[in-house]
Design an enzyme around this catalytic site. Sequence first.
Site, PDB file in Angstrom:
ATOM      1  N   ALA A  35       0.837  -1.202   0.000  1.00  0.00           N
ATOM      2  CA  ALA A  35       0.000   0.000   0.000  1.00  0.00           C
ATOM      3  C   ALA A  35       0.876   1.258   0.000  1.00  0.00           C
ATOM      4  CB  ALA A  35      -0.907  -0.007   1.216  1.00  0.00           C
ATOM      5  N   GLU A  36       2.016   1.197   0.695  1.00  0.00           N
ATOM      6  CA  GLU A  36       2.915   2.351   0.764  1.00  0.00           C
ATOM      7  C   GLU A  36       3.591   2.547  -0.595  1.00  0.00           C
ATOM      8  OE1 GLU A  36       3.242   4.603   2.815  1.00  0.00           O
ATOM      9  OE2 GLU A  36       5.222   5.486   2.519  1.00  0.00           O
ATOM     10  N   ILE A  84      -1.455  -4.759 -15.468  1.00  0.00           N
ATOM     11  CA  ILE A  84      -2.872  -4.404 -15.491  1.00  0.00           C
ATOM     12  C   ILE A  84      -3.062  -3.064 -14.809  1.00  0.00           C
ATOM     13  CG2 ILE A  84      -3.432  -5.690 -13.368  1.00  0.00           C
ATOM     14  CD1 ILE A  84      -6.015  -6.603 -14.789  1.00  0.00           C
ATOM     15  N   LYS A 122      -8.131 -11.233  -8.009  1.00  0.00           N
ATOM     16  CA  LYS A 122      -6.735 -10.850  -8.278  1.00  0.00           C
ATOM     17  C   LYS A 122      -5.886 -11.516  -7.195  1.00  0.00           C
ATOM     18  CE  LYS A 122      -3.649  -7.396  -9.821  1.00  0.00           C
ATOM     19  NZ  LYS A 122      -2.589  -7.586  -8.850  1.00  0.00           N
ATOM     20  N   CYS A 422       5.414 -12.778  37.073  1.00  0.00           N
ATOM     21  CA  CYS A 422       4.178 -12.670  36.297  1.00  0.00           C
ATOM     22  C   CYS A 422       3.566 -11.280  36.528  1.00  0.00           C
ATOM     23  CB  CYS A 422       3.206 -13.760  36.727  1.00  0.00           C
ATOM     24  SG  CYS A 422       1.565 -13.554  36.031  1.00  0.00           S
ATOM     25  N   CYS A 425       0.165 -12.015  38.760  1.00  0.00           N
ATOM     26  CA  CYS A 425       0.128 -12.560  40.123  1.00  0.00           C
ATOM     27  C   CYS A 425       1.489 -12.511  40.822  1.00  0.00           C
ATOM     28  CB  CYS A 425      -0.386 -13.993  40.108  1.00  0.00           C
ATOM     29  SG  CYS A 425       0.790 -15.143  39.370  1.00  0.00           S
ATOM     30  N   CYS A 446      -2.925 -17.703  39.859  1.00  0.00           N
ATOM     31  CA  CYS A 446      -2.812 -16.543  38.972  1.00  0.00           C
ATOM     32  C   CYS A 446      -4.190 -16.184  38.414  1.00  0.00           C
ATOM     33  CB  CYS A 446      -1.848 -16.876  37.821  1.00  0.00           C
ATOM     34  SG  CYS A 446      -1.753 -15.562  36.598  1.00  0.00           S
TER      35      CYS A 446
HETATM   36  N1  5U1 Z   1      -7.366 -12.868 -12.498  1.00  0.00           N
HETATM   37  C1  5U1 Z   1      -6.425 -12.132 -13.115  1.00  0.00           C
HETATM   38  N2  5U1 Z   1      -5.357 -11.624 -12.536  1.00  0.00           N
HETATM   39  N3  5U1 Z   1      -4.681 -10.954 -13.491  1.00  0.00           N
HETATM   40  C2  5U1 Z   1      -3.511 -10.246 -13.399  1.00  0.00           C
HETATM   41  N4  5U1 Z   1      -6.440 -11.806 -14.425  1.00  0.00           N
HETATM   42  C3  5U1 Z   1      -5.347 -11.051 -14.663  1.00  0.00           C
HETATM   43  N5  5U1 Z   1      -4.908 -10.474 -15.791  1.00  0.00           N
HETATM   44  C4  5U1 Z   1      -3.757  -9.776 -15.739  1.00  0.00           C
HETATM   45  C5  5U1 Z   1      -3.043  -9.646 -14.539  1.00  0.00           C
HETATM   46  C6  5U1 Z   1      -1.783  -8.882 -14.495  1.00  0.00           C
HETATM   47  O1  5U1 Z   1      -3.274  -9.155 -16.854  1.00  0.00           O
HETATM   48  C7  5U1 Z   1      -3.970  -9.212 -18.093  1.00  0.00           C
HETATM   49  C8  5U1 Z   1      -5.203  -8.368 -18.069  1.00  0.00           C
HETATM   50  C9  5U1 Z   1      -3.005  -8.723 -19.123  1.00  0.00           C
END
Ligand code: 5U1
Length: 688
Positions: A35-36, A84, A122, A422, A425, A446
């Site tokens: 996330a960072e 993606i 994902k 502890c 106790c 305890c």
């Molecule tokens: N389920 C899924 N994960 N994932 C990751 N599909 C999928 N498609 C990906 C990626 C990187 O890439 C294509 C859309 C190219």
Amino acid sequence: MADDDHDTRARALRERLHHHAHRYYVLDAPEVPDAEYDRLFAELQALEAAHPELLTPDSPTQRVGGRVLEGFTPVRHAVAMLSIRTETDTTAAGAEAFDARVRRELALPDDAPPLAYAAELKFDGLAINLRYVYGTLVQAATRGDGETGEDVTQNIRTIGQIPLRLFADAPPAVLEVRGEVYMRRDDFERLNEAQRAQGRKTYVNPRNTAAGAVRQLDSAITAQRPLSFFAYGLGEVQGWDQPATHSATLDALAAFGLPVCTDRAVAEGAAGLVDFHRAMGAKRDELPFDIDGVVYKVDAIALQQRLGFVTREPRWAVAHKYPAQEQMTRLAGIEIQVGRTGKLTPVARLEPVFVGGTTVSNATLHNVFELRRKGVRVGDTVIVRRAGDVIPEIVGRVGVGMADGSSPRQPYVPNFRMPRQCPVCASRVLREKGGIDHRCSGGLVCGAQRKQALLHFAGRRAMDIEGLGDKLVEQLVDAGVIRTLPDLYALGIEQLAGLERMAEKSAANLVAALAKSKRTTLARFLYALGIRQVGETTAKDLARHFGGIEALMAAGVEKLLEVNDVGPIVAQSIRAFFDQPDNVEVVRQLQNAGIHWPESAGEADTTPKPLAGKTLVLTGTLPTLARDEAQALIEAAGGKVAGSVSRKTGYVVAGAEAGSKLDKARELGITVLDEDGLRALLAAAPDE
Ligand code: 5U1
């Protein structure tokens, strides 16, 4: 900001991102949570969009990610492995924005019908390309920078789920399958348990462990790591008519014998995507593996081709995230918790942080050695992980004066030490011989141990005393009303009604619940006593073997070792418990208070049982039997119920909304029964 400041900031961000990308992709040892990294990346992207003159060819925003590790042969991908686009808005708006963008790019009129999307999970793992030539796996490669990856064929061959040959009479000349190698949460927990038991460093999270295992130069090490795989797309294809939609393509991959996740759907329009995002979000904690979001893809391949790509990301797909499962926060303090058996556990008090969908302010540190190995001290910025319904954990500390910008550690922060007394106790704390645990020697003197022992005794799977919760036990112990377990059964309505937040009606309910709990089973009673090493399954095995408590209390270690799954440590623990006169006295007093159970002749009872020696797994909701009822029937018929499916499983009993256990059963060819099938089995003669 002045132009100079923008330039300085962009440089600093590039430098930090390069550093973190190297740690993540090359070393598989990230220093900051994803996330960072995403936050820094988004900041640089926004800065470059607003000031294009700051964009440099080596900016981390200009590449897909990853580098080839020295020692692996580079593999040039026949078709680039794209990344993606990520939608970081975790609300429904993220799905709506994607649908609107796709419709605009396809120039669809407002009144055109909703588009069909393939919606998937994902997975949090490592992207892999599997190349099958005439149905045989010939090569496996990582994504690398998208153009060139690493040849990891030998390592991938160790993953049992990946077919070395496709199931097909006339397989395609070339079929490249893309997907993710990942590690299931239970496999990851088991791996870390084993590491802890051997006093070794634990792994940070399933993703890095899986990625590290695939990018191992020694495949023998990879083979020892429990890895899994899901297919989700294609690379180069020759000699195969790909179906017209992505969803049908995944069906075809499943028919070839590749693992394809069943948590997927064809969603209609933006509303369908929003529903899928919500449904998977609700299911996220129960999934057996980590996901960081869902993926939407335009289902029709013809439309995907019309949409094409922008830089290295397809316009027809997006990843829609969920709240991150790892975040940074400050370790505000370390306190000691004393458990039922007196074990002292260091617990981290954290500055509250939103992680994995809830606000977390405590996290377990397991034991003092693990704490030292992680090198965390009060005041440090740490990474907290909360995935599934697992207790939040500290995975490590954000490096001192690191490129992530965290402040260096204050000088003179003392190393944490376990107390000698502890904290509850003041009894002596003993370090277990040869072990890593510290334990309070106070026993039931305890207060903390007494409270935990009472809560365990009252638990749903033990004596099942409804209404005896944390707050009440706290009051009863602190006020000195209860010192030992039998004191519970002397409680009266008046005495209880005098306690804080206890109305007469609740007091009467509790007294009724106590009375009801007196009729129990031997297995529940043994489990409720809280004998060390005796969990629910062992309690059941003991009850089945001995039939009554007298025979068990009289049994020596030799006799105890005859019980199914009882080894020397468990046998000695049981013997030590009953060798303590105080414990025998507690059993007698509980019996005198009216606790009873049906006795049996034990395993001397040789009536043949239909499920003797069989292990069953329950999944989903059965039409009429509750889970506990089904389990009781199976156990009464001599069978065992296990939590996960393996080759040793005899049957899987599946009801509505059965999950991954059903998939696993099918994969391993294990017989799957419905409730009627189970009943037929229970009624059958033994060994039918
Ligand atoms: N389920 C899924 N994960 N994932 C990751 N599909 C999928 N498609 C990906 C990626 C990187 O890439 C294509 C859309 C190219």
